[in-house]
Scaffold this motif. Structure first.
Motif, PDB file in Angstrom:
ATOM      1  N   PRO A  30      -1.085   0.213  -7.251  1.00  0.00           N
ATOM      2  CA  PRO A  30       0.014  -0.558  -6.869  1.00  0.00           C
ATOM      3  C   PRO A  30       1.448  -1.332  -8.014  1.00  0.00           C
ATOM      4  O   PRO A  30       0.875  -1.351  -9.083  1.00  0.00           O
ATOM      5  CB  PRO A  30      -0.369  -1.854  -5.769  1.00  0.00           C
ATOM      6  N   PRO A  31       3.004  -1.168  -7.805  1.00  0.00           N
ATOM      7  CA  PRO A  31       2.909  -0.475  -6.424  1.00  0.00           C
ATOM      8  C   PRO A  31       2.808   1.123  -6.499  1.00  0.00           C
ATOM      9  O   PRO A  31       3.143   1.644  -7.723  1.00  0.00           O
ATOM     10  CB  PRO A  31       4.144  -1.404  -6.439  1.00  0.00           C
ATOM     11  N   ASP A  48       2.861  -3.616  -2.259  1.00  0.00           N
ATOM     12  CA  ASP A  48       2.641  -2.249  -2.610  1.00  0.00           C
ATOM     13  C   ASP A  48       3.165  -1.121  -2.669  1.00  0.00           C
ATOM     14  O   ASP A  48       2.679  -0.661  -3.217  1.00  0.00           O
ATOM     15  CB  ASP A  48       1.605  -2.756  -1.007  1.00  0.00           C
ATOM     16  N   VAL A  49       4.096  -1.547  -2.163  1.00  0.00           N
ATOM     17  CA  VAL A  49       4.990  -0.218  -2.223  1.00  0.00           C
ATOM     18  C   VAL A  49       6.716  -0.846  -2.791  1.00  0.00           C
ATOM     19  O   VAL A  49       6.914  -1.534  -2.738  1.00  0.00           O
ATOM     20  CB  VAL A  49       5.078   0.130  -1.222  1.00  0.00           C
ATOM     21  N   PHE A  64      -2.218   6.301  -0.457  1.00  0.00           N
ATOM     22  CA  PHE A  64      -2.344   4.862  -1.577  1.00  0.00           C
ATOM     23  C   PHE A  64      -3.083   5.325  -2.495  1.00  0.00           C
ATOM     24  O   PHE A  64      -3.596   3.560  -2.654  1.00  0.00           O
ATOM     25  CB  PHE A  64      -2.440   3.913  -0.104  1.00  0.00           C
ATOM     26  N   LYS A 120       1.332  -3.095   4.413  1.00  0.00           N
ATOM     27  CA  LYS A 120       2.379  -3.265   3.084  1.00  0.00           C
ATOM     28  C   LYS A 120       3.211  -3.772   3.066  1.00  0.00           C
ATOM     29  O   LYS A 120       4.481  -3.950   3.541  1.00  0.00           O
ATOM     30  CB  LYS A 120       2.427  -1.461   2.776  1.00  0.00           C
TER      31      LYS A 120
END
Length: 452
Positions: A99-100, A185-186, A95, A130
């Motif tokens: 982001p993402p 975030d992802v 991480f 997330k």
């Protein structure tokens, strides 16, 4: 997983028990069994050869502690070498990026990429808190896009629409822009698979990777294909900048060849393992815990984590208070306990994580069959609330009705009631000072007499 390998390794180490020390002969004899065990597990030949050589060198080397018995030395060395082969450290998603964080899913058709995409999205959402978006760049397989949408709805993450008339690269770029605008975030990108490795597929996914520049590129592979899984992973690794591997269907693989070959052949860590069909059945891959499990030592840490995550603490506290104050343990309570156990993956899943389970006879393991647990729940579900609270009412015609309603026999209903009565008697012992009395019976006098 690893049942056959665990059994064979256990037998090979048994050969050294009772020996005064490790010698060239008894180590060679034990390692002959280990070699056969690994080959039967479909571990790649170069991995087997390297593993055997390393274990032999260390077992006969000077670094071994003289205070340990020969069998203990062998277990220690084999365990440490297994950890090395499996990858040494647990590695999750990186991480540490703007982001993402983009995750590209690659692999052959049928490996379970789309389902794994959903499982990973759920894992990141629930365990890492997330905000996740998923998109399908598979414009070839019929209904692939719709399948991912269904999976996304099921796990409660955002699905970005795409179409079969779009280009996979434009799908990836559009989804990336949407993920940035939506402050996700992802972003997980599911890609097309093929029945075999081919140049066209590789060029397409390489172009997609270059376009969206993912933080993670995970190769999803079916563990049941054994060392073929490792070879396929190598073929992908030669073309793509892979960051890790996800082994699917690991619960159906009794051999474990893929897990023991992938890291050595590809040089890439196994990051996750699919341990069942349910969406929550994706676990981080812990090399040390897997090595312990292979040697029959269980995986108590994972079991504790699972209990922490899946047990309804309020329900557990409610039952504990109820029992401690002398209130009767009912069939409703028993039903709740069975459902909690089922939520943890069933009895078989829990037993696999306990140490020494390999030494327990199959006949005993069969008694903890998850099918039997489902049958018990079906019987209790077919009872009325009054019957659950006053099981003494269940006789004759009521038993027949419950058996018909649950698709079981009258004997099955009687068996559930008998087991419940035994459980109820045991629970009575927890009332007041009953717990202290029970512990004294188990281990002599507290605290010095405790068996541990």
């Amino acid at each position: 997983m690893f049942e056959n390998l665990t059994d064979r390794l256990s037998k090979s180490i048994q050969k050294i028990r009772g020996q005064a020390n490790l010698s060239e002969d008894n180590v060679k004899d034990a390692l002959r069994e280990v070699r056969v065990a690994l080959l039967e597990a479909d571990v790649a030949l170069p991995v087997v050869k390297s593993f055997i050589d390393d274990v032999k060198d260390r077992a006969l080397g000077k670094e071994v502690m003289t205070s340990l018995k020969p069998a203990q030395v062998m277990v220690k060395v084999v365990q440490e070498e297994l950890i090395k082969v499996l990858g040494e450290e647990t590695q999750g998603i990186n991480f540490n990026a703007q982001p993402p964080v983009v995750i590209l899913m690659a692999g052959l058709q049928g490996a379970g990429k789309t389902t794994t995409t959903g499982k990973l999205a759920k894992h990141l959402k629930e365990r890492h808190n997330k905000k996740v978006m998923v998109v399908s760049a598979d414009v070839y397989r019929p209904a692939a896009i719709e399948q991912l949408q269904t999976v996304a709805d099921q796990v409660g993450v955002h699905w970005h629409p795409s179409s079969v008339i779009d280009d996979p690269i434009s799908i990836g770029m559009t989804a990336l822009q949407a993920a940035k605008k939506g402050f996700f975030d992802v972003l997980i990108v599911d890609t097309a698979g093929r029945l075999a490795v081919d140049d066209a597929m590789m060029k397409e996914i390489k172009s997609l990777q270059n376009s969206i520049n993912p933080t993670e590129t995970l190769f999803v592979v079916d563990a049941m294909t054994g060392q073929d899984a490792a070879n396929t992973a190598k073929a992908f690794s030669d073309v793509l900048d892979l960051t890790g591997v996800v082994l699917t269907k690991i619960d159906g693989d009794a051999r474990g060849g893929a897990a023991l070959s992938v890291k050595t052949i590809t040089g890439k860590p196994i990051k996750f393992q699919g341990v069942g069909e349910k969406m929550e059945a994706l676990e981080p891959f812990h090399p040390d815990r897997v090595a312990s499990s292979i040697l029959g030592m269980g995986d108590v840490l994972s079991l504790v984590e699972e209990v922490e995550r899946k047990i309804d603490k309020k329900e557990a506290e409610k039952l504990a208070k109820k029992v401690a104050t002398g209130n009767k343990f009912t069939l409703e309570d028993y039903q709740s306990q069975l459902m909690q156990m089922q939520n943890m993956g069933g009895m078989a899943s829990m037993m696999d994580k306990l140490p020494g389970m390999g030494d327990i006879p199959d006949a005993v393991k069969d008694q903890a069959n998850d099918k039997i647990m489902g049958q018990k729940l079906a019987v209790i579900n077919s009872m009325t609330i009054k019957e659950k609270r006053y099981p003494q009412l269940i006789k004759g015609s009521r038993k027949r009705r419950i058996a018909n309603g649950s698709g079981t026999s009258i004997q099955d209903v009687s068996k559930v009631l008998k087991e419940f009565t035994q459980m109820q008697k045991m629970m009575r012992k927890f009332k007041g000072k009953g717990m202290m009395k029970m512990m004294q019976k188990l281990g002599g006098k507290m605290p010095g007499g405790m068996p541990f």
